[in-house]
Design an enzyme around this catalytic site. Structure first.
Site, PDB file in Angstrom:
ATOM      1  NE  ARG A  77     -70.711 -55.002  30.953  1.00 47.90           N
ATOM      2  CZ  ARG A  77     -70.766 -55.909  31.949  1.00 47.90           C
ATOM      3  NH1 ARG A  77     -69.911 -56.915  31.981  1.00 47.90           N
ATOM      4  NH2 ARG A  77     -71.681 -55.817  32.893  1.00 47.90           N
ATOM      5  CB  SER A 114     -74.972 -49.380  30.584  1.00 53.90           C
ATOM      6  OG  SER A 114     -75.952 -49.912  31.450  1.00 53.90           O
ATOM      7  CD  GLU A 132     -71.235 -51.165  28.580  1.00 52.43           C
ATOM      8  OE1 GLU A 132     -72.082 -52.014  28.316  1.00 52.43           O
ATOM      9  OE2 GLU A 132     -71.052 -50.689  29.712  1.00 52.43           O
TER      10      GLU A 132
END
Length: 338
Positions: A164, A239, A334
Site C-alpha cells: 500500500r 479499509s 490507509e
C-alpha cells in the site's frame, strides 16, 4: 477550462463530508492541468489532485486548488502470445477498467474488481486484494510535474512500490499528478485463488457462457458487497487501516495469547488482519457519535449521517489506542488526510 471558487466537495469525497475547496477545476486534458497549476502558482495556493475521492479524509475547508483529474480513454497498446499491454487515462473508473480488460482478453486484475477509485490513484496506493497488487502487472505511468508542467515517465522501479505504498506517498508526494497508466497483463488466465473464501465462491458458481475470469470478478464483487458498505448509502473510505506487518517473533507472542489470530505470510514476515484486531478489541459496530465502525467489517469506518472529519479522525485515534493497548500493535491509517 472553467475555474470555480469556494466549491463544495461533499459529493466528491466518499465520506460525504461537507467541506469546500478555495478553487476547483475539472481537468479533461493534460493542458487543463497545466493551466490549473499555473493559476495555483499565481494565487500561491497548493494543488491537490482529486480522483474518485475514495481514499482521503478532508479535514476541513481547503485553502487549495483541487484538480479533478478526468482524463479518459482506454486502449490495447500491443498484444502477443503472452502479454497484452493496455493503457488508461487517470480519470477512468478502476472497476470499469478492470471489466474492460477482461472483455479484451487481458487477465490479471480480476481479483481487484470493485475496488473504488480511479486508475490514476491506483499506483499511489499500490492497490491490492486477494493476493494481487497492481505492481504485479505495472509497466509505466506518466505524471505531470506540478513545479515545471513537464510530463515525466515512471518505470516500475522508479515507482518504488511497497505494501500500500509508492514513491508518490513519499519522496514524490505532492510533486506529481498522474495522467495515464500502462499495464502489462496476461494473454492467458492464471487464476489466483489463494484465499479460501474466494476459491470456494468460484468453485460453487456455474460458469455458463462466461469465462472463468468473469466468474472470479463477480465472486470478488459479491464478497466485497457482502462486507463493505456502499458509500452512496453509508459514507466511508473503504479499509481505513493497513494490515500491520510484523516479525515472526511478534506473531508467536500474539499466538500464545490469541491462538485464533488471523495472519498471512508476507515477504518473510507476517501480515495481521487489522479487521480481526479491531473486532477482537470489541470495536466492531462501535459508534462514537455519528462516526462508527461498520457492523459487518470492523476495518471500515463509516459516517452514519452528520459526522465531520474530526469525528472520524477522533474515532480512528481511539481505535488505534485500544488496539495498541490490547495487542501491542500499531495501526496505520490507509486514507490520506488533507
Amino acid at each position: 477550462m472553467r475555474m470555480f471558487e469556494n466549491y463544495s466537495l461533499e459529493t466528491l469525497n466518499t465520506f460525504g463530508f461537507k467541506v469546500s475547496a478555495r478553487y476547483f477545476v475539472e481537468a479533461e486534458s493534460v493542458e487543463d492541468i497545466r493551466e490549473a497549476i499555473a493559476f495555483a502558482a499565481r494565487e500561491n495556493v497548493p494543488v491537490v489532485p482529486l480522483g474518485g475521492g475514495s481514499n482521503l479524509v478532508l479535514s476541513g475547508n481547503q485553502e487549495a486548488l483541487f484538480v479533478h483529474v478526468n482524463l479518459r480513454g482506454k486502449e490495447v497498446v500491443s498484444r502477443d502470445g503472452e502479454t497484452v499491454c493496455v493503457k488508461a487515462g487517470a480519470g477512468e473508473n478502476w472497476h470499469e477498467f478492470v471489466r474492460w480488460t477482461l472483455a479484451e482478453q487481458a487477465f490479471g486484475f480480476e481479483n481487484l474488481s470493485l475496488i473504488p477509485g480511479n486508475v490514476g490513484a491506483a499506483p499511489i496506493q499500490n492497490i491490492g486484494a486477494y493476493g494481487v497488487e497492481i505492481k504485479d502487472h505495472f509497466q509505466s505511468l506518466e505524471a505531470l510535474d506540478i513545479q515545471t508542467g513537464e510530463l515525466k515517465s515512471f518505470s516500475l522501479d522508479e515507482c518504488q512500490f511497497g505494501y500500500r505504498d509508492s514513491v508518490f506517498k513519499n519522496a514524490a508526494r505532492d510533486h506529481f499528478i498522474i495522467t495515464s497508466v500502462t499495464f502489462s497483463l496476461d494473454a492467458e488466465l492464471s487464476p489466483r485463488l489463494d484465499y479460501g473464501r474466494l476459491r470456494q465462491e468460484v468453485e460453487q458458481r456455474s460458469q455458463g457462457s462466461q469465462s472463468e475470469a468473469f466468474v472470479i470478478s463477480e465472486a470478488v464483487c459479491d464478497i466485497r458487497m457482502e462486507k463493505l458498505p456502499d458509500p452512496m448509502v453509508l459514507g466511508n473510505a473503504g479499509s481505513f487501516f493497513k494490515n500491520p506487518v510484523v516479525d515472526e517473533s511478534v506473531l508467536s507472542k500474539l499466538q500464545r495469547d490469541f491462538p485464533d489470530i488471523v495472519a498471512y505470510p508476507f515477504e518473510g514476515r507476517w501480515k495481521l488482519a487489522a479487521g480481526w484486531l479491531i473486532d477482537r478489541a470489541g470495536l466492531k459496530g462501535f459508534r462514537q457519535g455519528a462516526a462508527g465502525t461498520y457492523n459487518k467489517q470492523a476495518l471500515v469506518l463509516v459516517n452514519h449521517g452528520g459526522a465531520g472529519p474530526d469525528d472520524v479522525l477522533g474515532l480512528a485515534k481511539h481505535i488505534q489506542s485500544v488496539v495498541f493497548d490490547r495487542f501491542g500493535v500499531e495501526l496505520e491509517m490507509e486514507p490520506r488526510v488533507y
